[in-house]
Design an enzyme around this catalytic site. Structure first.
Site, PDB file in Angstrom:
ATOM      1  N   HIS A   9       0.808  -1.221   0.000  1.00 14.25           N
ATOM      2  CA  HIS A   9       0.000   0.000   0.000  1.00 14.25           C
ATOM      3  C   HIS A   9       0.845   1.277   0.000  1.00 14.25           C
ATOM      4  O   HIS A   9       0.467   2.270  -0.599  1.00 14.25           O
ATOM      5  CB  HIS A   9      -0.956   0.003   1.203  1.00 14.25           C
ATOM      6  CG  HIS A   9      -0.266  -0.216   2.514  1.00 14.25           C
ATOM      7  ND1 HIS A   9       0.171  -1.472   2.915  1.00 14.25           N
ATOM      8  CD2 HIS A   9       0.098   0.647   3.496  1.00 14.25           C
ATOM      9  CE1 HIS A   9       0.753  -1.362   4.095  1.00 14.25           C
ATOM     10  NE2 HIS A   9       0.726  -0.089   4.475  1.00 14.25           N
ATOM     11  N   CYS A  63       8.029  -1.417  -1.665  1.00 14.15           N
ATOM     12  CA  CYS A  63       7.268  -1.145  -0.453  1.00 14.15           C
ATOM     13  C   CYS A  63       7.843   0.146   0.107  1.00 14.15           C
ATOM     14  O   CYS A  63       8.601   0.835  -0.581  1.00 14.15           O
ATOM     15  CB  CYS A  63       7.342  -2.305   0.547  1.00 14.15           C
ATOM     16  SG  CYS A  63       8.958  -2.648   1.269  1.00 14.15           S
ATOM     17  N   GLY A  64       7.489   0.503   1.318  1.00 15.87           N
ATOM     18  CA  GLY A  64       7.994   1.748   1.880  1.00 15.87           C
ATOM     19  C   GLY A  64       9.504   1.820   1.881  1.00 15.87           C
ATOM     20  O   GLY A  64      10.095   2.821   1.491  1.00 15.87           O
ATOM     21  N   THR A  65      10.160   0.745   2.311  1.00 16.50           N
ATOM     22  CA  THR A  65      11.624   0.726   2.378  1.00 16.50           C
ATOM     23  C   THR A  65      12.270  -0.137   1.300  1.00 16.50           C
ATOM     24  O   THR A  65      13.457   0.007   1.029  1.00 16.50           O
ATOM     25  CB  THR A  65      12.110   0.176   3.733  1.00 16.50           C
ATOM     26  OG1 THR A  65      11.701  -1.191   3.842  1.00 16.50           O
ATOM     27  CG2 THR A  65      11.576   1.005   4.888  1.00 16.50           C
ATOM     28  N   GLY A  66      11.539  -1.073   0.740  1.00 20.93           N
ATOM     29  CA  GLY A  66      12.103  -2.037  -0.202  1.00 20.93           C
ATOM     30  C   GLY A  66      12.716  -3.237   0.495  1.00 20.93           C
ATOM     31  O   GLY A  66      13.025  -4.243  -0.140  1.00 20.93           O
ATOM     32  N   ILE A  67      12.858  -3.160   1.799  1.00 16.42           N
ATOM     33  CA  ILE A  67      13.533  -4.223   2.546  1.00 16.42           C
ATOM     34  C   ILE A  67      12.627  -5.440   2.718  1.00 16.42           C
ATOM     35  O   ILE A  67      13.023  -6.570   2.408  1.00 16.42           O
ATOM     36  CB  ILE A  67      14.022  -3.713   3.915  1.00 16.42           C
ATOM     37  CG1 ILE A  67      15.072  -2.615   3.720  1.00 16.42           C
ATOM     38  CG2 ILE A  67      14.585  -4.862   4.754  1.00 16.42           C
ATOM     39  CD1 ILE A  67      15.420  -1.852   4.985  1.00 16.42           C
ATOM     40  N   GLY A  68      11.428  -5.232   3.218  1.00 16.07           N
ATOM     41  CA  GLY A  68      10.525  -6.351   3.464  1.00 16.07           C
ATOM     42  C   GLY A  68      10.232  -7.158   2.212  1.00 16.07           C
ATOM     43  O   GLY A  68      10.299  -8.391   2.225  1.00 16.07           O
ATOM     44  N   HIS A  96      27.015  -8.353 -11.852  1.00 19.73           N
ATOM     45  CA  HIS A  96      27.681  -9.242 -10.895  1.00 19.73           C
ATOM     46  C   HIS A  96      26.770 -10.331 -10.336  1.00 19.73           C
ATOM     47  O   HIS A  96      27.255 -11.398  -9.973  1.00 19.73           O
ATOM     48  CB  HIS A  96      28.241  -8.439  -9.719  1.00 19.73           C
ATOM     49  CG  HIS A  96      29.267  -7.446 -10.132  1.00 19.73           C
ATOM     50  ND1 HIS A  96      29.886  -6.620  -9.231  1.00 19.73           N
ATOM     51  CD2 HIS A  96      29.784  -7.116 -11.340  1.00 19.73           C
ATOM     52  CE1 HIS A  96      30.746  -5.830  -9.868  1.00 19.73           C
ATOM     53  NE2 HIS A  96      30.682  -6.112 -11.150  1.00 19.73           N
ATOM     54  N   ARG A 131      34.275 -15.973 -11.886  1.00 20.67           N
ATOM     55  CA  ARG A 131      34.033 -15.621 -10.480  1.00 20.67           C
ATOM     56  C   ARG A 131      32.565 -15.288 -10.223  1.00 20.67           C
ATOM     57  O   ARG A 131      32.032 -15.607  -9.172  1.00 20.67           O
ATOM     58  CB  ARG A 131      34.942 -14.493 -10.020  1.00 20.67           C
ATOM     59  CG  ARG A 131      34.720 -13.188 -10.734  1.00 20.67           C
ATOM     60  CD  ARG A 131      35.696 -12.143 -10.246  1.00 20.67           C
ATOM     61  NE  ARG A 131      35.714 -11.008 -11.136  1.00 20.67           N
ATOM     62  CZ  ARG A 131      36.071  -9.803 -10.759  1.00 20.67           C
ATOM     63  NH1 ARG A 131      36.454  -9.589  -9.516  1.00 20.67           N
ATOM     64  NH2 ARG A 131      36.081  -8.816 -11.621  1.00 20.67           N
TER      65      ARG A 131
END
Length: 148
Positions: A9, A63-68, A96, A131
């Site tokens: 949201h 989302c608000g932070t992108g973290i969740g 990478h 690598r």
């Protein structure tokens, strides 16, 4: 290129603006579809499953932070979701890590900034030096080893 987009949201308004800016891509919207409070994992998982099934070529999740949403997406086997905050990270996420979902903070970035980061990612190429391939394989092997 077919891009899926999902949000909670807090990112609804930014997503709607972003969809209008991504007119050179085929966009599939996996929700949410309003500013009414929702639980982000449902939408993140829906998007991640679409990437795995090859229904879409790339996922964008906000989302608000992108973290969740990035944590939720990375719970799905085979997903390499990168939380992106700048152009350099967008380029590296492709070169990478060959990310298949990009996560953004709708509180920290407007739609134009996010579009610029998506454009950098899409125009970059995965670096096939051993690598980078080895590192991705190590992640995949760990997933296989720890599958329950």
């Amino acid at each position: 290129m077919k891009i899926g987009i999902a949000n909670d949201h807090r990112a609804y308004k930014v997503k709607e603006e972003l969809k209008n800016m991504l007119d050179n891509f085929d966009i599939i919207d996996y929700g949410c579809y309003s500013e009414e409070m929702v639980d982000y994992p449902k939408f993140a998982f829906r998007l991640a499953e679409a990437v795995i099934s090859k229904e879409i070529d790339l996922g964008i999740v906000m989302c608000g932070t992108g973290i969740g949403v990035s944590i939720a997406c990375n719970k799905v086997r085979g997903i390499r979701c990168a939380k992106i905050d700048n152009l350099s990270e967008a380029k590296s996420a492709k070169e990478h890590n060959n990310a298949n979902i990009l996560a953004f903070s709708a509180s920290s970035h407007d739609a134009k900034e996010i579009k610029n980061m998506i454009d950098i990612f899409v125009s970059s190429t995965f670096n096939t030096e051993p690598r980078y391939k080895i590192r991705i394989k190590q992640v995949e092997d760990y997933e296989d080893k720890n599958e329950h």
